[in-house]
Scaffold this active site. Structure first.
Site, PDB file in Angstrom:
ATOM      1  N   GLU A  59       1.648   3.354   3.117  1.00  0.00           N
ATOM      2  CA  GLU A  59       2.161   2.685   4.314  1.00  0.00           C
ATOM      3  C   GLU A  59       3.660   2.501   4.096  1.00  0.00           C
ATOM      4  O   GLU A  59       4.092   1.567   3.417  1.00  0.00           O
ATOM      5  CB  GLU A  59       1.432   1.364   4.538  1.00  0.00           C
ATOM      6  CG  GLU A  59      -0.072   1.584   4.771  1.00  0.00           C
ATOM      7  CD  GLU A  59      -0.874   0.292   4.846  1.00  0.00           C
ATOM      8  OE1 GLU A  59      -0.266  -0.794   4.995  1.00  0.00           O
ATOM      9  OE2 GLU A  59      -2.112   0.368   4.755  1.00  0.00           O
ATOM     10  N   GLU A  65       2.147  -5.655  10.551  1.00  0.00           N
ATOM     11  CA  GLU A  65       1.760  -4.249  10.712  1.00  0.00           C
ATOM     12  C   GLU A  65       2.767  -3.639  11.691  1.00  0.00           C
ATOM     13  O   GLU A  65       2.770  -3.951  12.875  1.00  0.00           O
ATOM     14  CB  GLU A  65       0.344  -4.153  11.267  1.00  0.00           C
ATOM     15  CG  GLU A  65      -0.724  -4.812  10.394  1.00  0.00           C
ATOM     16  CD  GLU A  65      -1.160  -3.925   9.234  1.00  0.00           C
ATOM     17  OE1 GLU A  65      -0.701  -2.766   9.159  1.00  0.00           O
ATOM     18  OE2 GLU A  65      -1.960  -4.397   8.397  1.00  0.00           O
ATOM     19  N   HIS A  72       0.868  -1.173   0.000  1.00  0.00           N
ATOM     20  CA  HIS A  72       0.000   0.000   0.000  1.00  0.00           C
ATOM     21  C   HIS A  72       0.909   1.227   0.000  1.00  0.00           C
ATOM     22  O   HIS A  72       1.712   1.400   0.914  1.00  0.00           O
ATOM     23  CB  HIS A  72      -0.921  -0.001   1.219  1.00  0.00           C
ATOM     24  CG  HIS A  72      -1.933  -1.112   1.188  1.00  0.00           C
ATOM     25  ND1 HIS A  72      -2.333  -1.789   2.317  1.00  0.00           N
ATOM     26  CD2 HIS A  72      -2.623  -1.652   0.152  1.00  0.00           C
ATOM     27  CE1 HIS A  72      -3.234  -2.705   1.980  1.00  0.00           C
ATOM     28  NE2 HIS A  72      -3.417  -2.641   0.672  1.00  0.00           N
ATOM     29  N   HIS A  99       3.316  -3.747   6.471  1.00  0.00           N
ATOM     30  CA  HIS A  99       2.269  -2.747   6.333  1.00  0.00           C
ATOM     31  C   HIS A  99       2.371  -1.738   7.472  1.00  0.00           C
ATOM     32  O   HIS A  99       3.260  -1.816   8.319  1.00  0.00           O
ATOM     33  CB  HIS A  99       0.888  -3.419   6.349  1.00  0.00           C
ATOM     34  CG  HIS A  99       0.583  -4.205   5.121  1.00  0.00           C
ATOM     35  ND1 HIS A  99      -0.385  -3.832   4.208  1.00  0.00           N
ATOM     36  CD2 HIS A  99       1.109  -5.346   4.639  1.00  0.00           C
ATOM     37  CE1 HIS A  99      -0.434  -4.706   3.224  1.00  0.00           C
ATOM     38  NE2 HIS A  99       0.457  -5.646   3.467  1.00  0.00           N
TER      39      HIS A  99
END
Length: 381
Positions: free
Chosen positions: A84, A275, A81, A184
């Protein structure tokens, strides 16, 4: 020659300051690392973005240009993404860390690069990064140039989707990856498959469970417990609580067309979604501390590619058998794990007793008219 070498090394160290390098700067950095370390690095592209930007990968290891039998393939992917962005910084720092450690004869780096071929893709969505806003949570740049969310764009075993992120899928067909993670931002948790479900037997207590759930939980905990704060489970102060800093993807929120499910189901590569920052675009001043928080975890996770069992399958004449099915009793995968062109197989497993069945009589086996099934008992400690 010595002066020139020192100059190149000095330039590389100066150029990799803690900031957000643009796509051209990343390419320059990778080229410099490759040029000054040709014995342990290999730079290649897996394709182009919609706007024609190369998707650069740096491979590191004793044989960086090609696969070596018995050496597992590992990969890290960041910036799927575009907005990110911390993963880009972390993977560039990891490259510097690995190369610097190897040149300084540091044990941890020597062990990793002597036993593993490591592939690092700092940006899977360079077009999105070019468009990214700097807001902590809500900004443009997530999608690619065509407005596609790349983490919803893979064939899905549960939803029957046929969309394709062609560059990465082609990459997975070229290399036999064993373990992977994609980085991410926007949360602080290690997420593991499945991300999706069709309400079948995989759905257990609100989670979508793979046949290798014990291994995935272990892998997620390796990252979270080696991270500076992820294991605490509530570091983002957003009321999302993750026990041990890990979560089953579906239990967190279901998604179709995700990359980690595709890696596991169709490419027999176990992948986590990491993440790594509460903020999708952390302030530059926080980057050194965020690297410190993630450094040990990034190293420790790579080492997990050596879990379990690896081996080769040969026919009666001693030739390696490709596409032999290697199954572990009690772990029926949607797509069976198969040997590669060298007859190799890798199964990531925790200590315990296992029964393997190796079957060369498959639909794809057109070399012999009769196959063989071999049952092997294995104890891992």
């Amino acid at each position: 020659m010595t002066f020139l070498y020192c100059f190149i090394k000095l330039f590389i160290l100066i150029s990799l300051e803690f900031r957000y390098h643009n796509n051209h700067e990343i390419e320059q950095y990778l080229r410099q690392i490759n040029a000054s370390n040709p014995d342990i690095t290999h730079l290649y592209s897996i394709g182009q973005s919609v706007r024609g930007q190369q998707l650069w990968v740096l491979a590191l290891g004793l044989s960086p240009h090609r696969h070596t039998v018995g050496t597992p393939e590992f990969k890290y992917v960041a910036n799927m993404h575009g907005n990110e962005v911390l993963g880009r910084v972390l993977l560039l720092q990891l490259i510097d860390d690995l190369v610097r450690g190897y040149r300084n004869n540091e044990t941890w780096s020597l062990q990793l690069l002597n036993s593993t071929r490591i592939h690092i893709l700092p940006s899977m969505n360079p077009d999105g990064f070019d468009d990214a806003g700097t807001h902590c949570q809500y900004s443009q740049g997530r999608f690619n140039q065509n407005g596609i969310d790349l983490n919803r764009n893979f064939p899905d075993a549960f939803a029957g989707l046929r969309r394709q992120s062609r560059a990465v899928i082609g990459w997975l067909r070229t290399e036999s990856f064993v373990l992977s993670a994609n980085l991410h931002g926007g949360a602080l948790v290690a997420s593991y498959p499945y991300d999706n479900s069709n309400g079948g037997s995989e759905l257990v207590g609100g989670a979508s469970i793979t046949p290798d759930d014990d291994v995935f939980v272990h892998l997620a905990k390796v990252y979270s417990h080696n991270h500076g704060s992820m294991h605490q489970g509530d570091s983002c102060n957003d009321n999302a609580l993750f026990l041990d800093g890990i979560t089953n993807g579906y239990q967190w929120y279901p998604l179709s067309g995700g990359m980690q499910d595709y890696n596991y189901v169709w490419a027999q590569c176990l992948e986590l979604t990491l993440e790594v920052s509460c903020c999708k675009f952390p302030p530059v001043r926080e980057l050194p501390a965020l690297w410190t928080e993630n450094k040990r975890a990034l190293r420790a996770y790579i080492q997990q590619v050596h879990l379990g069992v690896k081996g080769r399958v040969f026919d009666a004449s001693g030739a390696p058998v490709q596409n032999a099915v290697v199954e572990v009793k009690g772990r029926r995968n949607m797509c069976p794990f198969r040997t590669d062109q060298y007859g190799e197989y890798y199964r990531l497993l925790l200590p315990g007793n296992y029964t393997f069945t190796v079957n060369t009589h498959t639909l794809r086996d057109t070399v012999t008219s009769s196959g063989r099934a071999l049952v092997i008992a294995v104890t891992l400690s």
